[in-house]
Design a protein around this motif. Structure first.
Motif, PDB file in Angstrom:
ATOM      1  N   HIS A  60      -0.457  -2.290   7.493  1.00 61.49           N
ATOM      2  CA  HIS A  60       0.357  -2.631   6.325  1.00 61.49           C
ATOM      3  C   HIS A  60       0.056  -1.694   5.147  1.00 61.49           C
ATOM      4  N   LEU A  61      -1.182  -1.224   5.098  1.00 57.13           N
ATOM      5  CA  LEU A  61      -1.570  -0.395   3.956  1.00 57.13           C
ATOM      6  C   LEU A  61      -0.838   0.941   3.947  1.00 57.13           C
ATOM      7  N   ASP A  62      -0.544   1.480   5.109  1.00 55.87           N
ATOM      8  CA  ASP A  62       0.242   2.713   5.151  1.00 55.87           C
ATOM      9  C   ASP A  62       1.641   2.479   4.596  1.00 55.87           C
ATOM     10  N   ASP A  63       2.226   1.330   4.943  1.00 59.98           N
ATOM     11  CA  ASP A  63       3.555   1.008   4.422  1.00 59.98           C
ATOM     12  C   ASP A  63       3.505   0.828   2.909  1.00 59.98           C
ATOM     13  N   PRO A 125      -9.115  -5.006   4.549  1.00 56.29           N
ATOM     14  CA  PRO A 125      -8.470  -3.948   5.344  1.00 56.29           C
ATOM     15  C   PRO A 125      -8.629  -2.566   4.735  1.00 56.29           C
ATOM     16  N   PHE A 126      -8.903  -2.490   3.435  1.00 59.27           N
ATOM     17  CA  PHE A 126      -9.072  -1.180   2.802  1.00 59.27           C
ATOM     18  C   PHE A 126     -10.323  -0.478   3.312  1.00 59.27           C
ATOM     19  N   ARG A 127     -11.293  -1.258   3.826  1.00 59.79           N
ATOM     20  CA  ARG A 127     -12.501  -0.646   4.359  1.00 59.79           C
ATOM     21  C   ARG A 127     -12.201   0.187   5.598  1.00 59.79           C
ATOM     22  N   LEU A 128     -11.053  -0.049   6.223  1.00 62.47           N
ATOM     23  CA  LEU A 128     -10.682   0.686   7.426  1.00 62.47           C
ATOM     24  C   LEU A 128      -9.937   1.981   7.124  1.00 62.47           C
ATOM     25  N   MET A 129      -9.609   2.196   5.849  1.00 69.77           N
ATOM     26  CA  MET A 129      -8.916   3.434   5.466  1.00 69.77           C
ATOM     27  C   MET A 129      -9.950   4.544   5.328  1.00 69.77           C
TER      28      MET A 129
END
Length: 371
Positions: A60-63, A125-129
């Motif tokens: 979702h973060l890419d979107d 989820p930002f930790r996965l970026m």
């Protein structure tokens, strides 16, 4: 989706959970406002997707990142600056630059880290970026969003043009207020929130010299030397307010004021005042010089209040203010941040590079030319 039985805050919705996070920044109003803006953008986008904070996954973060760079549909998401309660308010003025997108992601990572600790969401989820601080090509180059000296000089002359003989007291009040706002921004390089928050007694004299006291980003207090031109501007503004030329230590009243002469200007109103002034200046320059000034007109139309801070620091650097003093004025914690304003080095590099060319003799080392 929250983690059952492990929520540590008194919240019943995502908005309330975010409000608790923002409450942690109550001691730094400028930071709190910036964080609120980014969190609100995320919440509005999630609502449009039918998601909540606990539903956010890495993909979702890419979107969301792509959305920040191109908020669509534009009529729903973008528009000119308006008060938050205005039905025409929109969360974006336009697509975010790479540096603004990076800043947004960093802020939201902090939000999710806090929400995890609060038990409101199960993971961040930002930790996965991977390498989010550099992934948007936000390399620290020279500052480009500023007015070059000839354009600033023209703008200042335009701001100082005598009002029409038949001008009203209101028109004269507004002109003097614009002069103070722009002059203050140019001479002392404040952030817009610092201008809006300034009080008369923030200008104080110590050992015969005037200083401006401010509490800026991160709650950092500073005293900045006040040049004579600023005191002359302040004296002219105070005359409009029927006050003596110099402020006293007990004057805790707002510096910039509304039309009633008493109420202070908020950040949003000051932002609109400066943008409207830039727009009017662009119209005036276009009418006077036509196509000759197309580039400068375009710059004035793009300019925001923060450009005035960039302009101030760039021109101080060009005038020879030492880096250590420039960093104190800017209130930067790192000298390499301040060094981005040292355009003089670029000019010298360009001058020396111009010796290298294609014409005969441009790079002549005395050798015999090939036949």
């Amino acid at each position: 989706m929250t983690v059952a039985g492990s929520v540590h805050i008194a919240a019943s919705s995502d908005a309330e959970a975010v409000a608790h996070w923002l409450g942690e920044y109550r001691a730094s109003p400028h930071t709190q406002r910036a964080y609120r803006r980014e969190a609100e953008r995320l919440l509005l986008w999630l609502d449009a997707q039918g998601f909540g904070l606990g539903d956010v996954r890495r993909d979702h973060l890419d979107d969301f990142e792509a959305f920040l760079g191109d908020p669509q549909p534009r009529q729903r998401w973008t528009g000119p600056t308006r008060p938050r309660h205005d039905p025409r308010w929109r969360p974006f003025r336009g697509p975010l630059s790479p540096s603004s997108r990076r800043q947004c992601l960093v802020i939201l990572q902090g939000l999710f880290a806090w929400l995890v600790e609060a038990g409101w969401v199960g993971h961040n989820p930002f930790r996965l970026m991977r390498d989010k601080r550099r992934r948007l090509d936000n390399r620290q180059g020279r500052v480009e969003r500023y007015l070059e000296k000839p354009l600033w000089d023209w703008l200042w002359r335009w701001l100082n043009e005598a009002p029409a003989t038949q001008s009203t007291p209101r028109a004269r009040f507004e002109q003097e207020r614009r002069r103070l706002a722009f002059g203050f921004a140019y001479l002392l390089a404040p952030r817009i929130g610092e201008v809006a928050a300034a009080r008369m007694h923030d200008f104080h004299r110590r050992e015969g010299r005037w200083w401006w006291h401010t509490v800026g980003k991160g709650g950092k207090a500073a005293s900045i030397p006040v040049p004579p031109d600023m005191m002359r501007l302040l004296g002219g503004w105070r005359a409009v307010l029927d006050l003596p030329p110099e402020p006293g230590p007990e004057e805790a009243t707002p510096l910039l004021r509304g039309l009633d002469g008493r109420r202070g200007l908020g950040d949003n109103r000051l932002y609109r005042l400066i943008r409207e002034t830039f727009s009017a200046a662009a119209d005036a320059l276009e009418a006077r010089q036509g196509d000759v000034s197309a580039r400068e007109v375009a710059l004035l139309r793009r300019a925001t209040p923060h450009w005035l801070r960039h302009t101030a620091l760039t021109h101080q650097a060009q005038a020879g203010v030492e880096l250590r003093y420039l960093a104190e004025t800017a209130r930067h914690s790192r000298l390499d941040t301040t060094a981005r304003y040292l355009h003089a080095e670029d000019a010298e590099w360009h001058r020396q590079q111009s010796r290298h060319g294609l014409s005969p003799g441009a790079d002549d080392d005395g050798g015999e030319p090939l036949q």
